[in-house]
Design a protein around this motif. Structure first.
Motif, PDB file in Angstrom:
ATOM      1  N   GLN A 501       0.831  -1.209   0.000  1.00 41.64           N
ATOM      2  CA  GLN A 501       0.000   0.000   0.000  1.00 41.64           C
ATOM      3  C   GLN A 501       0.865   1.258   0.000  1.00 41.64           C
ATOM      4  O   GLN A 501       0.545   2.251  -0.666  1.00 41.64           O
ATOM      5  N   ILE A 502       1.982   1.193   0.723  1.00 35.34           N
ATOM      6  CA  ILE A 502       2.896   2.345   0.749  1.00 35.34           C
ATOM      7  C   ILE A 502       3.508   2.561  -0.634  1.00 35.34           C
ATOM      8  O   ILE A 502       3.597   3.698  -1.125  1.00 35.34           O
ATOM      9  N   ILE A 503       3.915   1.474  -1.292  1.00 33.39           N
ATOM     10  CA  ILE A 503       4.497   1.581  -2.642  1.00 33.39           C
ATOM     11  C   ILE A 503       3.480   2.183  -3.606  1.00 33.39           C
ATOM     12  O   ILE A 503       3.791   3.100  -4.386  1.00 33.39           O
ATOM     13  N   THR A 504       2.238   1.697  -3.540  1.00 32.30           N
ATOM     14  CA  THR A 504       1.181   2.210  -4.419  1.00 32.30           C
ATOM     15  C   THR A 504       0.932   3.696  -4.155  1.00 32.30           C
ATOM     16  O   THR A 504       0.769   4.490  -5.087  1.00 32.30           O
ATOM     17  N   LYS A 505       0.924   4.079  -2.886  1.00 35.24           N
ATOM     18  CA  LYS A 505       0.697   5.487  -2.516  1.00 35.24           C
ATOM     19  C   LYS A 505       1.781   6.395  -3.115  1.00 35.24           C
ATOM     20  O   LYS A 505       1.478   7.432  -3.708  1.00 35.24           O
ATOM     21  N   TRP A 506       3.045   5.988  -2.976  1.00 39.32           N
ATOM     22  CA  TRP A 506       4.131   6.868  -3.426  1.00 39.32           C
ATOM     23  C   TRP A 506       4.326   6.833  -4.940  1.00 39.32           C
ATOM     24  O   TRP A 506       4.755   7.816  -5.535  1.00 39.32           O
ATOM     25  N   LEU A 507       3.984   5.719  -5.578  1.00 39.20           N
ATOM     26  CA  LEU A 507       4.075   5.662  -7.041  1.00 39.20           C
ATOM     27  C   LEU A 507       2.816   6.178  -7.715  1.00 39.20           C
ATOM     28  O   LEU A 507       2.780   6.342  -8.935  1.00 39.20           O
ATOM     29  N   LYS A 508       1.748   6.393  -6.889  1.00 41.04           N
ATOM     30  CA  LYS A 508       0.453   6.876  -7.382  1.00 41.04           C
ATOM     31  C   LYS A 508      -0.169   5.933  -8.417  1.00 41.04           C
ATOM     32  O   LYS A 508      -0.922   6.362  -9.296  1.00 41.04           O
ATOM     33  N   THR A 509       0.151   4.663  -8.319  1.00 40.94           N
ATOM     34  CA  THR A 509      -0.435   3.639  -9.203  1.00 40.94           C
ATOM     35  C   THR A 509      -0.143   2.263  -8.615  1.00 40.94           C
ATOM     36  O   THR A 509       0.866   2.084  -7.920  1.00 40.94           O
TER      37      THR A 509
END
Length: 838
Positions: A501-509
């Motif tokens: 979820q953190i990766i998705t949040k920072w990559l915005k995808t």
């Protein structure tokens, strides 16, 4: 939520079949339907176990619809299809993976809440399928996931082992083996295909027909019955198959006269032999009976799979006019996962010549264009060689065919490469040494395949420069590299949701889940304090979850604030768990000698080691015993147990890995350079932000290149230095580091109990009478290993620096997606294209 229960299920949830509805209430009704109408238990309970089976069958309803649509789509379009033959598949639990790939996690979590259960609790009821052991099987399972996700027409073939390799328990004498019980009740994922049955012959003799053709007759004939397991792709309709074969005898093979005469075992002897074939993975082969059983397993897989493939080839030509056999390689690609399925080569030749009446040249062209071979090892003992006598006894027709392949290969070398004629004794397939004549299976694969690939760049280079160097001069374009990969679905998105979820949040995808190269964009945030705080929080949550698991299964209480240092893989001397535990022993001895004040300045560490030692591999089992003995002493020593803990994690499997890997901070991949073909656990750890201490071996080389040298703790001899170092060791020119000698002396002192570790320690000496003292160079690499561990301790004290390195590890892992690997196989070896179900 209803508290009134009827037939074990909350009364307000009606049992209604709703196979593909995504509304949580309808999903709950479908689960309730299976609890009522697909019952496997008495109707008065709906506890977590019953909930698991009903939930799995509800999910299977969805998969069956997609499965059928996929099958009909492939049948209609008739694309070229890949068939992956592997003796093992290490699938892990299927429920989390299935609902994740189907994108219905939320709906199922809510539905189970309505039924009085938590999804996490229900998932825990599933047993890992005991179809594999190590990296070979896990790689095959990652590949199946990627094939479906990429919409590729591809199936897996394997055996339906009843008891797997073994379940590992740790007792006072170390490792204890017992049968895996994954099929004790049943597997809700498999579907038996009673209409898909093929005869499999063993023994017998070869008869010459009036027309000169040769036929294999007599012997014993068993049946291969198909069980299918659905393999769903991620967010796609394509659902491929893993087809597993079970061995059966036909009912006529029960001799009722003998049975009624009290000769029960004799009356049912074929039934007993059939059960043996799929009983266990890798049965011991020290005896002739053991060798026969191993070969039976391998041939059983190959023959059943090829008969099935040929039948499908014929079925799909309906309405397309007459199809010639020359089209077969345009419609079929067969990939051999290591040498275990090598018998597919002579079996395909036999089926084409004896059953389909093709001539040798035509059958050979079809076979060589169809078969491709993946090599997974340079270890001599793993490059299979089978006794010619055993092969003649079990498979006489196949030995005739192998003889002819070998004869024609020798003639070809003599006519086209006369400079290699003096090397034919090592290049040919049949080693006719009168003392021990054998069939070299790797040579048969190389001679008969259109493609041979290694599984990491270093490994492939070694294959071309050393193991298969002379074949390369004959067929320079036949050899390729396909660096292994792992599925990011199971090995990050599903096993570490907080970090995902953190990766998705920072990559915005969330597109990184199917395009792992996008992770590189994390690099620009690696110094960001907000990301670092979130990253540390997610890692700590995973460590706490792991600590709870370790306490539950081992009784050892570990501190989530210590450095979690993990080495989990098959126990083998070349993987050097012994180097790891010797380092721990030296560290423990030094901690004991320190003052309280000095100890407070050290980096607290929890060392976890896990893996199975093959039942007959004595030194590997001694290593397991040593790790446990060291843990028993260290963990109860009040002087040091706040600074060091040692845990052996029992019965390592996929589900355990899904707990260990997200919770890890340092992972050890410390094999002797040049001996690990690739490794894939190193990729899983790196993807989860774990730093690696390791040698330049296997995929470590490429991981270090991708994540950055500064984020990798390197030590040890390189692959090109190893032969010279071994020679020097044999000549007595090696001088051991005093710390290495000190650690060994400490074990010999009895500090860890009265068990006799001398044979294990003697294997590390230069001149032991064993003939190859310290072949795996533990002594040579020990000082470099200890220095690298000192660097680890220093880096971990700087939390900001360590977290940045962790982020960069994940950011550099894009190359190691099995999607990338399978895309390369599809384009460069199989020549297949995606075939998405509309």
């Amino acid at each position: 939520m209803s508290t009134v229960v009827a037939d074990g299920v909350p009364a307000k949830i009606p049992p209604v079949a709703s196979p593909v509805d995504e509304d949580p209430v309808k999903i709950a009704s479908n689960i309730s339907y299976h609890a009522h109408y697909s019952p496997h238990f008495s109707p008065f309970k709906f506890e977590p176990e019953q909930a698991f089976y009903a939930t799995a069958e509800s999910v299977r309803d969805r998969l069956i619809q997609q499965w059928n649509e996929t099958y009909f789509h492939y049948h209609k379009l008739d694309p070229k299809q890949t068939y992956y033959l592997s003796m093992e598949y290490l699938q892990g639990r299927a429920l989390t993976n299935a609902i994740g790939n189907l994108n219905v996690q939320g709906g199922y979590a809510d539905a189970l809440n309505k039924l009085g259960h938590e999804l996490e609790e229900v998932v825990e009821q599933e047993k890992d399928a005991a179809l594999g052991n190590g990296g070979l099987g896990r790689l095959a399972s990652c590949f199946l996931d990627s094939m479906a996700t990429l919409n590729l027409p591809a199936w897996g073939y394997g055996l339906r082992y009843r008891y797997g390799l073994f379940k590992q328990r740790i007792g006072k004498d170390g490792q204890e083996e017992s049968a895996e019980d994954w099929l004790e009740k049943f597997s809700p994922w498999e579907i038996v295909r009673h209409d898909i049955v093929f005869p499999i012959r063993f023994f017998g003799q070869v008869e010459v027909q009036p027309n000169g053709a040769r036929k294999w007759v007599g012997g014993e004939v068993l049946q291969a019955l198909a069980y299918d397991v659905p393999i769903p792709g991620y967010k796609t309709k394509n659902t491929n198959s893993l087809r597993l074969w079970e061995a059966k005898a036909v009912s006529e093979d029960i001799n009722l006269f003998e049975f009624n005469d009290g000769q029960y075992e004799t009356a049912a002897i074929l039934h007993s032999r059939a059960q043996q074939i799929c009983a266990v993975l890798y049965p011991g082969d020290a005896t002739e009976n053991g060798k026969l059983l191993r070969l039976k397993q391998q041939f059983f897989l190959c023959s059943a799979s090829l008969q099935d493939i040929i039948l499908r080839f014929k079925e799909r030509k309906v309405g397309k006019g007459t199809r010639s056999w020359s089209e077969f390689p345009d419609k079929v690609a067969v990939q051999l996962n290591d040498t275990h399925p090598t018998l597919a080569i002579p079996e395909l030749m036999r089926l084409l010549m004896d059953d389909e009446e093709l001539g040798w040249d035509e059958a050979w062209e079809v076979t060589t264009k169809t078969i491709a071979y993946t090599n997974h090892t340079v270890l001599p003992e793993a490059l299979e060689k089978w006794s010619q006598a055993v092969m003649w006894k079990l498979l006489p027709r196949h030995m005739e065919i192998i003889q002819e392949i070998d004869k024609r290969f020798i003639e070809m070398v003599k006519s086209t490469s006369p400079d290699l004629e003096h090397k034919l004794s090592s290049l040919c397939i049949l080693d006719n040494n009168p003392q021990k004549p054998v069939v070299r299976m790797a040579n048969l694969c190389v001679v008969s395949s259109h493609s041979v690939n290694g599984v990491a760049q270093l490994h492939s280079d070694i294959l071309k420069a050393e193991l298969f160097v002379d074949y390369v001069s004959i067929w320079p374009t036949k050899f390729q590299n396909k660096t292994n990969g792992i599925t990011p679905r199971r090995w990050l998105k599903f096993c570490s949701p907080e970090l995902s979820q953190i990766i998705t949040k920072w990559l915005k995808t969330d597109e990184w889940v199917t395009n792992l190269d996008l992770l590189v964009n994390l690099r620009k945030f690696a110094d960001n304090e907000e990301l670092q705080a979130e990253w540390k929080s997610a890692k700590l949550a995973n460590k706490k979850r792991l600590a709870q698991y370790i306490l539950r299964v081992t009784g050892v209480d570990i501190d989530p604030n210590s450095l979690f240092d993990i080495q989990v893989k098959r126990i083998h001397e070349y993987k050097r768990q012994l180097l790891n535990i010797l380092g721990v022993i030296y560290k423990y001895k030094k901690l004991k000698e320190m003052s309280d004040e000095e100890r407070k300045n050290t980096t607290p560490r929890t060392v976890m080691i896990g893996g199975k030692a093959f039942a007959t591999y004595t030194n590997a089992k001694r290593i397991v015993k040593l790790v446990n003995d060291v843990g028993a002493v260290v963990n109860t020593d009040p002087q040091v147990n706040n600074y060091l803990k040692v845990v052996f994690v029992p019965n390592y499997n996929v589900s355990v890995a899904e707990m260990l890997i997200p919770g890890s901070e340092l992972s050890q991949h410390i094999s002797t350079a040049g001996m690990e073909a690739s490794g894939t656990s190193n990729m899983k750890f790196a993807l989860n932000g774990c730093l690696i201490i390791g040698t330049l071996d296997g995929a470590n080389v490429e991981i270090r290149e991708e994540i950055g040298e500064q984020n990798f703790f390197l030590f040890g001899a390189t692959a090109d230095q190893v032969p010279k170092l071994r020679t020097e060791r044999e000549k007595g020119l090696f001088k051991a580091d005093p710390r290495f000698e000190e650690a060994k002396k400490f074990i010999r002192s009895g500090a860890f109990g009265s068990y006799d570790y001398n044979p294990l320690l003697d294997s590390l000496e230069g001149d032991t009478g064993y003939g190859r003292g310290d072949y795996f160079l533990v002594g040579h690499d020990f000082p470099g290993y200890m220095e690298a561990q000192t660097k680890v301790d220093e880096a971990y004290k700087d939390s900001k620096r360590w977290t940045k390195m962790s982020i960069l590890s994940t950011a550099g892992s894009g190359k190691f997606s099995s999607d990338r690997t399978i895309s390369q196989y599809a384009k460069e070896i199989w020549n297949i294209k995606d075939c998405p179900v509309p």
